[in-house]
Scaffold this motif. Structure first.
Motif, PDB file in Angstrom:
ATOM      1  N   ALA A   1     -78.459  -2.184  15.259  1.00 41.06           N
ATOM      2  CA  ALA A   1     -77.726  -2.470  14.316  1.00 41.06           C
ATOM      3  C   ALA A   1     -78.099  -2.941  12.909  1.00 41.06           C
ATOM      4  CB  ALA A   1     -76.679  -3.185  14.691  1.00 41.06           C
ATOM      5  N   TYR A   2     -77.477  -2.731  11.836  1.00 39.93           N
ATOM      6  CA  TYR A   2     -77.971  -3.244  10.716  1.00 39.93           C
ATOM      7  C   TYR A   2     -77.338  -4.605  10.169  1.00 39.93           C
ATOM      8  CZ  TYR A   2     -80.886   0.746   9.786  1.00 39.93           C
ATOM      9  OH  TYR A   2     -81.848   1.683   9.931  1.00 39.93           O
ATOM     10  N   GLY A   3     -77.978  -5.614   9.894  1.00 42.30           N
ATOM     11  CA  GLY A   3     -77.373  -6.769   9.316  1.00 42.30           C
ATOM     12  C   GLY A   3     -77.987  -7.077   7.841  1.00 42.30           C
ATOM     13  N   THR A   4     -77.387  -7.971   7.353  1.00 38.32           N
ATOM     14  CA  THR A   4     -77.860  -8.678   5.896  1.00 38.32           C
ATOM     15  C   THR A   4     -77.986 -10.015   5.812  1.00 38.32           C
ATOM     16  OG1 THR A   4     -75.763  -8.249   4.800  1.00 38.32           O
ATOM     17  CG2 THR A   4     -77.379  -6.537   4.469  1.00 38.32           C
ATOM     18  N   PHE A   5     -78.735 -10.719   5.164  1.00 38.86           N
ATOM     19  CA  PHE A   5     -78.684 -12.020   4.817  1.00 38.86           C
ATOM     20  C   PHE A   5     -79.030 -12.325   3.833  1.00 38.86           C
ATOM     21  CE2 PHE A   5     -82.796 -13.848   5.830  1.00 38.86           C
ATOM     22  CZ  PHE A   5     -83.606 -12.701   6.471  1.00 38.86           C
ATOM     23  N   GLU A   6     -78.871 -13.623   3.000  1.00 39.23           N
ATOM     24  CA  GLU A   6     -79.336 -13.759   1.843  1.00 39.23           C
ATOM     25  C   GLU A   6     -80.541 -14.963   1.869  1.00 39.23           C
ATOM     26  OE1 GLU A   6     -76.960 -14.440  -2.093  1.00 39.23           O
ATOM     27  OE2 GLU A   6     -75.869 -13.429  -0.572  1.00 39.23           O
ATOM     28  N   ARG A   7     -81.574 -14.613   1.028  1.00 38.37           N
ATOM     29  CA  ARG A   7     -82.714 -15.638   1.041  1.00 38.37           C
ATOM     30  C   ARG A   7     -82.996 -15.890  -0.463  1.00 38.37           C
ATOM     31  NH1 ARG A   7     -84.461 -18.705   5.446  1.00 38.37           N
ATOM     32  NH2 ARG A   7     -86.266 -19.839   4.727  1.00 38.37           N
ATOM     33  N   GLU A   8     -83.279 -16.865  -0.917  1.00 38.68           N
ATOM     34  CA  GLU A   8     -83.693 -17.099  -2.186  1.00 38.68           C
ATOM     35  C   GLU A   8     -83.014 -15.986  -3.116  1.00 38.68           C
ATOM     36  OE1 GLU A   8     -87.547 -16.619  -1.468  1.00 38.68           O
ATOM     37  OE2 GLU A   8     -87.908 -18.643  -0.523  1.00 38.68           O
ATOM     38  N   ASN A   9     -81.757 -15.875  -3.125  1.00 38.96           N
ATOM     39  CA  ASN A   9     -81.035 -14.840  -3.993  1.00 38.96           C
ATOM     40  C   ASN A   9     -81.348 -13.722  -3.580  1.00 38.96           C
ATOM     41  OD1 ASN A   9     -79.515 -16.935  -5.245  1.00 38.96           O
ATOM     42  ND2 ASN A   9     -81.178 -17.511  -6.692  1.00 38.96           N
ATOM     43  N   ARG A  10     -81.835 -13.218  -2.600  1.00 42.61           N
ATOM     44  CA  ARG A  10     -82.325 -11.827  -2.356  1.00 42.61           C
ATOM     45  C   ARG A  10     -81.471 -11.451  -1.113  1.00 42.61           C
ATOM     46  NH1 ARG A  10     -87.317 -11.333  -0.668  1.00 42.61           N
ATOM     47  NH2 ARG A  10     -88.113 -13.329  -1.236  1.00 42.61           N
ATOM     48  N   LYS A  11     -80.937 -10.356  -1.037  1.00 43.27           N
ATOM     49  CA  LYS A  11     -80.337  -9.647  -0.045  1.00 43.27           C
ATOM     50  C   LYS A  11     -81.379  -8.955   0.813  1.00 43.27           C
ATOM     51  CE  LYS A  11     -75.944  -9.734   0.806  1.00 43.27           C
ATOM     52  NZ  LYS A  11     -74.849  -9.211   0.039  1.00 43.27           N
ATOM     53  N   ILE A  12     -81.477  -9.329   2.017  1.00 41.28           N
ATOM     54  CA  ILE A  12     -82.345  -8.732   2.997  1.00 41.28           C
ATOM     55  C   ILE A  12     -81.649  -7.871   4.116  1.00 41.28           C
ATOM     56  CG2 ILE A  12     -84.329  -9.237   4.451  1.00 41.28           C
ATOM     57  CD1 ILE A  12     -84.816 -11.785   2.857  1.00 41.28           C
TER      58      ILE A  12
ATOM     59  N   SER B   1     -90.808 -16.899   4.378  1.00 41.32           N
ATOM     60  CA  SER B   1     -91.114 -18.292   5.062  1.00 41.32           C
ATOM     61  C   SER B   1     -89.787 -18.550   5.639  1.00 41.32           C
ATOM     62  CB  SER B   1     -91.254 -19.489   3.688  1.00 41.32           C
ATOM     63  OG  SER B   1     -91.178 -18.468   2.553  1.00 41.32           O
ATOM     64  N   ILE B   2     -89.630 -17.931   6.863  1.00 42.19           N
ATOM     65  CA  ILE B   2     -88.675 -18.354   7.826  1.00 42.19           C
ATOM     66  C   ILE B   2     -89.447 -19.037   8.931  1.00 42.19           C
ATOM     67  CG2 ILE B   2     -86.784 -17.594   9.448  1.00 42.19           C
ATOM     68  CD1 ILE B   2     -86.328 -15.153   7.425  1.00 42.19           C
ATOM     69  N   ASN B   3     -89.017 -20.071   9.469  1.00 46.27           N
ATOM     70  CA  ASN B   3     -89.481 -20.839  10.660  1.00 46.27           C
ATOM     71  C   ASN B   3     -88.752 -20.869  11.690  1.00 46.27           C
ATOM     72  OD1 ASN B   3     -91.717 -21.591   8.879  1.00 46.27           O
ATOM     73  ND2 ASN B   3     -90.527 -22.947   8.217  1.00 46.27           N
ATOM     74  N   VAL B   4     -89.338 -20.946  12.772  1.00 43.41           N
ATOM     75  CA  VAL B   4     -88.844 -21.088  14.210  1.00 43.41           C
ATOM     76  C   VAL B   4     -88.117 -22.086  14.190  1.00 43.41           C
ATOM     77  CG1 VAL B   4     -89.238 -21.499  16.748  1.00 43.41           C
ATOM     78  CG2 VAL B   4     -90.876 -19.919  15.337  1.00 43.41           C
ATOM     79  N   GLY B   5     -86.634 -22.104  14.774  1.00 45.57           N
ATOM     80  CA  GLY B   5     -85.582 -23.296  15.059  1.00 45.57           C
ATOM     81  C   GLY B   5     -84.864 -23.084  13.767  1.00 45.57           C
ATOM     82  N   GLU B   6     -84.964 -22.466  12.585  1.00 49.02           N
ATOM     83  CA  GLU B   6     -84.129 -22.272  11.599  1.00 49.02           C
ATOM     84  C   GLU B   6     -82.955 -21.092  12.110  1.00 49.02           C
ATOM     85  OE1 GLU B   6     -84.872 -20.676   7.369  1.00 49.02           O
ATOM     86  OE2 GLU B   6     -86.780 -21.780   8.184  1.00 49.02           O
ATOM     87  N   SER B   7     -81.893 -21.569  11.438  1.00 47.86           N
ATOM     88  CA  SER B   7     -80.487 -20.530  11.598  1.00 47.86           C
ATOM     89  C   SER B   7     -80.430 -19.518  10.441  1.00 47.86           C
ATOM     90  CB  SER B   7     -79.385 -21.381  12.062  1.00 47.86           C
ATOM     91  OG  SER B   7     -79.378 -21.683  13.457  1.00 47.86           O
ATOM     92  N   ILE B   8     -80.488 -18.285  10.527  1.00 58.18           N
ATOM     93  CA  ILE B   8     -80.017 -17.523   9.510  1.00 58.18           C
ATOM     94  C   ILE B   8     -78.771 -16.802   9.717  1.00 58.18           C
ATOM     95  CG2 ILE B   8     -82.298 -17.081   8.754  1.00 58.18           C
ATOM     96  CD1 ILE B   8     -82.294 -14.510  10.404  1.00 58.18           C
ATOM     97  N   PRO B   9     -77.919 -17.018   8.684  1.00 58.71           N
ATOM     98  CA  PRO B   9     -76.627 -16.448   8.506  1.00 58.71           C
ATOM     99  C   PRO B   9     -76.447 -14.898   8.333  1.00 58.71           C
ATOM    100  CG  PRO B   9     -76.931 -17.648   6.492  1.00 58.71           C
ATOM    101  CD  PRO B   9     -78.289 -17.484   6.957  1.00 58.71           C
ATOM    102  N   VAL B  10     -76.362 -14.178   9.459  1.00 59.94           N
ATOM    103  CA  VAL B  10     -76.665 -12.708   9.237  1.00 59.94           C
ATOM    104  C   VAL B  10     -75.207 -12.113   9.219  1.00 59.94           C
ATOM    105  CG1 VAL B  10     -77.408 -10.619  10.145  1.00 59.94           C
ATOM    106  CG2 VAL B  10     -78.649 -12.865  10.497  1.00 59.94           C
ATOM    107  N   SER B  11     -74.923 -11.037   8.271  1.00 61.18           N
ATOM    108  CA  SER B  11     -73.347 -10.513   8.288  1.00 61.18           C
ATOM    109  C   SER B  11     -73.845  -8.988   9.013  1.00 61.18           C
ATOM    110  CB  SER B  11     -72.690 -10.326   6.963  1.00 61.18           C
ATOM    111  OG  SER B  11     -73.631  -9.683   6.188  1.00 61.18           O
ATOM    112  N   ILE B  12     -73.083  -8.886  10.026  1.00 59.72           N
ATOM    113  CA  ILE B  12     -73.191  -7.739  10.810  1.00 59.72           C
ATOM    114  C   ILE B  12     -71.885  -6.972  10.898  1.00 59.72           C
ATOM    115  CG2 ILE B  12     -74.038  -6.591  12.776  1.00 59.72           C
ATOM    116  CD1 ILE B  12     -75.471  -9.133  13.545  1.00 59.72           C
ATOM    117  N   ASN B  13     -71.648  -6.048  10.279  1.00 58.37           N
ATOM    118  CA  ASN B  13     -70.453  -5.109  10.102  1.00 58.37           C
ATOM    119  C   ASN B  13     -69.224  -5.869   9.850  1.00 58.37           C
ATOM    120  OD1 ASN B  13     -71.361  -2.822  11.171  1.00 58.37           O
ATOM    121  ND2 ASN B  13     -70.496  -2.794  13.026  1.00 58.37           N
ATOM    122  N   GLY B  14     -69.750  -6.658   8.811  1.00 57.59           N
ATOM    123  CA  GLY B  14     -68.571  -7.608   8.026  1.00 57.59           C
ATOM    124  C   GLY B  14     -68.559  -8.891   8.818  1.00 57.59           C
TER     125      GLY B  14
END
Ligand SMILES: Nc1ncnc2c1ncn2[C@@H]1O[C@H](COP(=O)(O)OP(=O)(O)OP(=O)(O)O)[C@@H](O)[C@H]1O
Ligand SMILES: [Mg+2]
Lengths: 779, 234
Positions: free
Chosen positions: A95-106, A148-161
């Motif tokens: 599945a594809y998801g996106t998240f934002e990092r430093e004002n960039r959509k990844i 620069s994403i480290n182990v232990g960090e949580s990333i907010p990913v949006s998947i299918n809304g």
């Protein structure tokens, strides 16, 4: 043997007395050997790196992927397992998801993993493997580092809304993504695209599905049955819309890896051959000159009681010393260079480690080649030295029977000054020497031209790609018409153009070839069709354009029908035209022609923003749910990054090429001057000034330069072309382009080299102690 | 004195295109061990050819050359090499030294070929050049170069030394000195000399003078009382 001592001393004195000439030859042997060892060792080490990585992780033999929107029940995997010859099976959901990092959509491609992986195992270098059901992901190491994403960090990913917080529990390498590419798509940049591994149960819960998969990856026992098994796997999933299926050799990342590997192997033979060939020629020239000059000495040695064998070995020792002095540092340097090259190259790749073992056999081969080549090159000269008749040599007479004839040919120079005439006469007097000098110039022109071609072609291809072919700012992968309408209406969007982009398998008499197919509109200008010569084309209205390289392999001609398989199923299409495009090996067709067959209007949208509104536009599109985007700028940046390595590489080649040219021109020119020292001494004794003698040498050199360049440029063109053709692959096509400037630069470089290498000769004339030379003459 | 060398009806013919050049035409000559023989003759009379044949760097077209009873005209290349190595010391008309080796090294080059050579420095001292041992040929005068060549011929202590115009390019004083050295070696060590020259004055110091003309021995003169080199003048 005692008798050898003083004679060996003489070898070193001989080398010393013409140290620059010998140094030049030794340098070429050094380059030849070090290029061989470095490239071949890099090839072996990279090859081994991949092999052990693949083996450790049980890399897939076959894969079939489905359209993620219509996944298949997981139960089908047991049918796959039952196929005779299947070893391990790994089914997953993507599945594809996106998240934002430093004002960039990844964009994140999420791939599900079971409790334990049996195929395409991950090499976790930091953190751990996630528990089933845990809202956690393992990221590809390079991607995490890049952002620069480290182990232990949580990333907010949006998947299918849906927005989900995923904890990064581990960083890993995967054999599937040594290069991060997806089938049927361009290269991606870690800046905007990443891979994340997520527990099967977690992703099922997020997507609200149960026990489904959209990809199956498997290993088999017998590679010989790959096609057969792949067909059976395809049959199992046929009802679910197969989007891609491939064998290991066509696996996108592996295909790139293997292509580069082939390049390394090819270079490890082609480069050194060139250098060693020229060095052999130079050993021959130099040794012949040494022997010619030493006929008197040889006669003395023979009269003293040295045998023919002693003389033969004595001159072979010269070759041997050249070989040893060149190849030992060559092998050592080659090893060091190989480690450096492997390290730098693997930095571009996603591999957990690289292997840099010393391959003794390669070192020994390198040494052997470096020693044998000069020995072989010297053998005929050493033999003729051993055959010199001491009674005749002792009389010290030189025969010049050609003189009369040449003077007749040179009647037109009657009016020219004595010095000009002398220069011209010299060219004809020793045709062999003239030919060698010419060969040196020709070799230099050829090499410089050949390396420049890569720069030219590359520059051309990149500028074609980004200034002419892909002029859009962003590509959105979607086949949703409402998204298309939405994007079209955005205030920042100037134009939005739908296209179809798919992988394609051509089938013809049992031969299958995979490529990319672009179905593009006739009257849009965001994705344009060009041929390798840089001429613009429009997609044919009823058929497809096939690149030559594929047409050749498939033995297809214009007008024929061919069966293809794409993510939209099996079709039959007509080959409307055959020609290469710059950079990519892709097929093109008109979107109207193909959408009928595919049963879809488009699967991607190209967008051009209004000037100055690129950033706002990008961000607005990134907010649209359920799409995947690629920005051209990011890609450009990434390609530049990768290209840096290749540019460094090409510059090195150019440097080597120029030094080869310099070495060979330097040698032929200085040997020419040295061989004529008596004549020059006589001129100086007669009262000619240094300047006048230099003028005579200059005329000679300039004539050789002009003829050499005149022969060298067409020859270099052909060599470059040949060299270049061997680098074409089924994935990229590099157009053969030489700019006019390149010819001019090559000619200038060669001429400057020629004049520079004349300087030591002129300096020699200026400093020559006439009395010393004449003393040698009488004694 | 026993016989060292005997030439019987020796011919040497060079083929120059269609014409034959007879460098030697039926030469007969005997040389005894310990003799000092001077060969005189006009340019082109076959002097150098004679030395080359005796020294084994060339082979006769016809005839026999006996050295210590062995017919060297029937030896093969390898055997001739051994003859040159063990029996002959050469002092050439041209090109005497290897330019990239020093005086001592030039001598060593010959010394290393035989089992029990003389000491290189010692023979250099004999020719009065010990102080020049480390000089390269281009750093030596013509006479000095010629003396190094003599030292090199001596170092192998061969039974026979062949000298082709050893004084040709030397001035009077130096020439006399070089000749003196040779005469001493001949007397003190019993080395046989065949010395070729244009200069009839030098003949006065010979035990025997052989006159060549058109590739043949024209006449032989025996000097009952050879002159000392110091007494010569030209
Ligand atoms: N390789 C050769 N080919 C043809 N003719 C030769 C060759 N060597 C010598 N000759 C000829 O043989 C004859 C004898 O030559 P040789 O060198 O023995 O003379 P020479 O007595 O030493 O003369 P000079 O006093 O000038 O040194 C000469 O006529 C010469 O031209
Ligand atoms: Mg002579």
């Amino acid at each position: 043997m005692k008798a050898v001592r003083t004679l060996n001393l003489k070898v070193f004195r001989d080398l010393k007395s013409q140290k620059w000439q010998f140094a030049a030859v030794i340098f070429l042997v050094f380059l030849g050997v070090s290029l061989y060892t470095s490239f071949y060792m890099s090839y072996l080490n990279l090859s081994r790196t991949y092999d052990t990585f693949y083996e450790r992780t049980n890399f897939e033999d076959l894969a079939v992927t489905l359209n993620p929107r219509s996944p298949a029940p997981k139960d089908l995997l047991s049918e796959v397992r039952r196929i005779d010859g299947v070893e391990e099976v790994y089914g997953r959901l993507s599945a594809y998801g996106t998240f934002e990092r430093e004002n960039r959509k990844i964009t994140l491609k999420l791939l599900s993993i079971p409790e334990e992986l049996s195929v395409n195992r991950l090499v976790i270098v930091e953190g751990r493997y996630p528990e089933q059901g845990e809202k956690a992901v393992v990221l590809l190491k390079k991607f995490a580092d890049y952002n620069s994403i480290n182990v232990g960090e949580s990333i907010p990913v949006s998947i299918n809304g849906k927005r989900v917080n995923l904890k990064v529990v581990g960083l890993a390498f995967s054999p599937e993504f040594i290069w991060i590419v997806e089938s049927g798509s361009w290269m991606t940049t870690p800046k905007t695209f990443g891979i994340a591994y997520i527990p099967q149960q977690t992703i099922e819960k997020i997507l609200g599905v149960e026990n489904v998969i959209s990809e199956v990856h498997l290993t088999i026992y017998d590679d010989g049955r790959a096609d057969e098994i792949l067909n059976r796997v395809r049959d199992i999933f046929a009802d679910y819309g197969i989007s891609a299926s491939y064998k290991r050799e066509d696996q996108p990342s592996n295909k790139l890896v293997k292509m580069d590997l082939d390049g390394f192997r090819e270079l490890s033979f082609m480069f050194p051959s060139f250098f060693l060939f020229i060095s052999a020629l130079m050993v021959y020239v130099l040794l012949s000159r040494v022997v010619r000059e030493q006929t008197g000495s040889i006669a003395i040695l023979r009269a003293l009681g040295y045998s023919r064998r002693d003389i033969l070995l004595h001159y072979l020792t010269h070759s041997l010393v050249i070989g040893i002095l060149g190849s030992i540092p060559g092998a050592v340097g080659g090893y060091a260079f190989s480690v450096l090259m492997t390290a730098e190259y693997t930095k571009l790749l996603n591999v957990p480690y690289y292997i840099a073992i010393v391959h003794k056999d390669v070192l020994i081969q390198g040494l052997a080649i470096g020693v044998i080549v000069p020995l072989v090159a010297g053998i005929s000269t050493a033999y003729s030295a051993s055959r010199i008749d001491p009674a005749i040599a002792m009389r010290g007479v030189e025969v010049e029977a050609r003189k009369v004839k040449i003077d007749r040919i040179l009647f037109f120079t009657k009016k020219a000054s004595m010095l000009t005439r002398l220069a011209l006469r010299n060219l004809f007097r020793s045709p062999r020497r003239t030919v060698y000098s010419l060969l040196g110039v020709v070799a230099s022109v050829t090499l410089i031209l050949t390396s420049m071609v890569f720069l030219d072609a590359n520059e051309f291809a990149i500028s074609m790609q980004f200034d002419k072919i892909t002029t859009y700012d962003m590509k959105i992968s979607t086949s949703n018409p409402s998204i298309y309408r939405e994007i079209k209406k955005m205030p920042e969007v100037e134009r939005a153009v739908p296209i179809i982009e798919t992988w394609v398998v051509f089938e013809r008499d049992g031969v299958t070839k995979t490529s990319i197919l672009y179905a593009i509109g006739h009257d849009q200008d965001l994705f344009n069709l060009y041929d390798a010569g840089g001429r613009r084309h429009h997609p044919p209205p009823d058929g497809i354009v096939l690149p030559e390289i594929l047409a050749e392999k498939l033995k297809i001609t214009k007008g024929e029908d061919v069966k293809i398989l794409t993510e939209f199923g099996r079709e039959e299409v007509t080959i409307a035209e055959i020609y290469n495009q710059p950079l990519t090996v892709a097929s093109y067709t008109d979107i109207l022609y193909f959408s009928d067959k595919a049963g879809t209007d488009f699967n991607a949208i190209l967008v051009k923003f209004r000037p100055g509104m690129e950033n706002e536009g990008k961000n607005r599109i990134l907010d649209v749910k359920g799409i995947r985007t690629d920005s051209i700028d990011d890609l450009k940046e990434y390609i530049d990054e990768i290209m840096t390595f290749f540019y460094v590489f090409i510059y090195f080649t150019l440097l080597f090429g120029a030094s080869l040219g310099f070495a060979s021109i330097f040698n032929t020119t200085t040997v020419n001057v040295l061989e004529r020292r008596r004549e020059i001494a006589t001129l100086r004794m007669l009262g000619y000034t240094t300047g006048e003698v230099a003028y005579s040498l200059l005329i000679e050199t300039v004539i050789i330069g002009i003829i050499g360049i005149a022969i060298g440029i067409p020859l270099g063109y052909m060599t470059a072309r040949l060299f270049f053709e061997s680098f074409q692959s089924e994935m990229y096509y590099m157009p053969f382009i030489i700019s006019g400037m390149t010819y001019v630069l090559t000619a200038i470089t060669t001429f400057v080299t020629l004049l520079l290498s004349l300087l030591p000769g002129i300096r020699y004339v200026a400093r020559m102690e006439i009395e010393k030379v004449t003393k040698e003459m009488v004694s | 004195m026993n016989e060292l060398l005997r030439l019987v009806d020796v011919w040497k013919t060079y083929r120059m295109g269609a014409v034959d050049v007879h460098a030697l035409r039926g030469m007969d000559l005997d040389v005894k061990s310990g003799e000092f023989v001077v060969v005189l003759g006009p340019s082109g009379s076959g002097k150098t050819t004679l030395l080359n044949l005796v020294g084994g760097i060339d082979t006769p077209t016809k005839g026999d050359i006996l050295f210590n009873g062995i017919n060297i005209s029937s030896l093969n290349e390898a055997e001739l090499t051994i003859h040159r190595r063990e029996n002959v010391g050469f002092i050439f008309q041209f090109f005497n030294l290897i330019p990239t080796l020093t005086a001592r090294e030039n001598v060593m080059l010959a010394a290393e070929l035989v089992e029990n050579p003389r000491d290189a420095d010692e023979v250099l001292e004999v020719v009065g050049l010990k102080h020049r041992a480390d000089h390269f040929p281009s750093e030596l005068s013509g006479g000095e170069q010629q003396r190094v060549a003599i030292a090199r011929a001596l170092v192998k202590s061969p039974p026979l030394i062949l000298a082709d115009e050893p004084t040709g390019s030397l001035d009077f004083e130096t020439g006399k000195m070089v000749l003196g050295v040779m005469r001493d070696i001949n007397r003190d060590e019993g080395v046989t000399f065949i010395l070729v020259t244009h200069n009839s004055v030098i003949a006065e110091m010979a035990d025997r003078v052989v006159h060549l003309k058109d590739g043949k021995v024209a006449r032989i003169i025996v000097n009952e009382e050879p002159a000392e080199p110091e007494e010569l003048s030209w």
